[in-house]
Design a protein around this motif. Structure first.
Motif, PDB file in Angstrom:
ATOM      1  N   LYS A  87       0.838  -1.195   0.000  1.00  0.00           N
ATOM      2  CA  LYS A  87       0.000   0.000   0.000  1.00  0.00           C
ATOM      3  C   LYS A  87       0.872   1.243   0.000  1.00  0.00           C
ATOM      4  N   LEU A  88       0.258   2.361  -0.347  1.00  0.00           N
ATOM      5  CA  LEU A  88       0.979   3.627  -0.349  1.00  0.00           C
ATOM      6  C   LEU A  88       1.103   4.147   1.077  1.00  0.00           C
ATOM      7  N   LEU A  98       5.318  -2.488   2.197  1.00  0.00           N
ATOM      8  CA  LEU A  98       4.977  -3.895   2.325  1.00  0.00           C
ATOM      9  C   LEU A  98       4.671  -4.162   3.794  1.00  0.00           C
ATOM     10  N   THR A  99       3.529  -4.805   4.068  1.00  0.00           N
ATOM     11  CA  THR A  99       3.204  -5.218   5.428  1.00  0.00           C
ATOM     12  C   THR A  99       2.866  -6.705   5.422  1.00  0.00           C
ATOM     13  N   ILE A 119       5.856 -11.427  -3.237  1.00  0.00           N
ATOM     14  CA  ILE A 119       5.125 -10.188  -3.539  1.00  0.00           C
ATOM     15  C   ILE A 119       6.081  -9.113  -4.037  1.00  0.00           C
ATOM     16  N   ILE A 120       7.244  -9.014  -3.416  1.00  0.00           N
ATOM     17  CA  ILE A 120       8.225  -8.010  -3.848  1.00  0.00           C
ATOM     18  C   ILE A 120       8.656  -8.285  -5.288  1.00  0.00           C
ATOM     19  N   SER A 121       8.987  -9.509  -5.594  1.00  0.00           N
ATOM     20  CA  SER A 121       9.396  -9.870  -6.955  1.00  0.00           C
ATOM     21  C   SER A 121       8.292  -9.525  -7.947  1.00  0.00           C
ATOM     22  N   GLU A 130      10.911   0.750  -5.859  1.00  0.00           N
ATOM     23  CA  GLU A 130      11.381   0.421  -4.519  1.00  0.00           C
ATOM     24  C   GLU A 130      10.191   0.074  -3.632  1.00  0.00           C
ATOM     25  N   VAL A 131      10.478  -0.701  -2.603  1.00  0.00           N
ATOM     26  CA  VAL A 131       9.481  -1.110  -1.629  1.00  0.00           C
ATOM     27  C   VAL A 131      10.039  -0.781  -0.251  1.00  0.00           C
ATOM     28  N   PHE A 132       9.176  -0.269   0.613  1.00  0.00           N
ATOM     29  CA  PHE A 132       9.566   0.078   1.973  1.00  0.00           C
ATOM     30  C   PHE A 132       8.861  -0.828   2.965  1.00  0.00           C
ATOM     31  N   ALA A 133       9.485  -1.000   4.117  1.00  0.00           N
ATOM     32  CA  ALA A 133       8.846  -1.621   5.275  1.00  0.00           C
ATOM     33  C   ALA A 133       9.174  -0.725   6.457  1.00  0.00           C
TER      34      ALA A 133
END
Length: 173
Positions: A87-88, A98-99, A119-121, A130-133
């Motif tokens: 989600k944003l 990513l959660t 999910i990231i792939s 990019e993906v953040f956690a």
């Protein structure tokens, strides 16, 4: 965006209203809710869980791709063991977060890492850069998952949920 994504041990799929009983074991557990975003309160009963799932299902088609919320099902026995979302992040809604949340009785079995990697792939193939956690500083389990995913620690901030959080980022390699 409809998704069904298999991994070695898991199936990541869309939520269904019939998942309410199993979802309540995740999102109704205090030990899970404690680590979620500040506005999240544990879901207290099956009716409330159905309402949450209904809202997630209805909102899905309106999310900016590749955002979504998915169930994590163990292939071996068909048990729903967790949930994932992409989600944003607030407040600017530019960065994808990513959660993950798992039933407490399946913690420590690598499901969060395995599902998150898939999910990231998939998300990178959809074109995000990019993906953040984000994790509360004492959430050692979430921080360990972020590190196992190869995410780099980029610092601490109060920008996203008005609380101090550790921020991790992953870019396609």
């Amino acid at each position: 965006m409809s998704l069904e994504l298999p991994t070695e041990r898991l199936l990541i799929r869309e939520w269904e209203l019939g998942d309410a009983d199993a979802a309540l074991q995740i999102y109704g557990a205090e030990e899970v809710a404690h680590w979620l975003t500040p506005e999240w309160q544990p879901v207290t009963d099956i009716s409330a869980m159905r309402s949450v799932l209904h809202a997630w299902i209805e909102a899905g088609p309106n999310l900016i791709p590749p955002a979504g919320r998915w169930a994590i099902v163990r292939k071996e026995d068909g048990q729903l063991v967790g949930g994932l979302s992409l989600k944003l992040l607030p407040p600017f809604e530019e960065d994808f977060e990513l959660t993950w949340a798992l039933r407490p009785d399946v913690w420590g079995q690598g499901y969060a890492t395995e599902a998150s990697q898939a999910i990231i792939s998939w998300a990178f193939k959809q074109g995000i850069e990019e993906v953040f956690a984000v994790a509360r500083p004492r959430n050692e389990r979430a921080i360990a998952v972020a590190r196992r995913l190869g995410m780099e620690w980029v610092g601490e901030t109060e920008k996203y949920y008005d609380m101090r959080l550790q921020v991790f980022r992953l870019r396609p390699s």
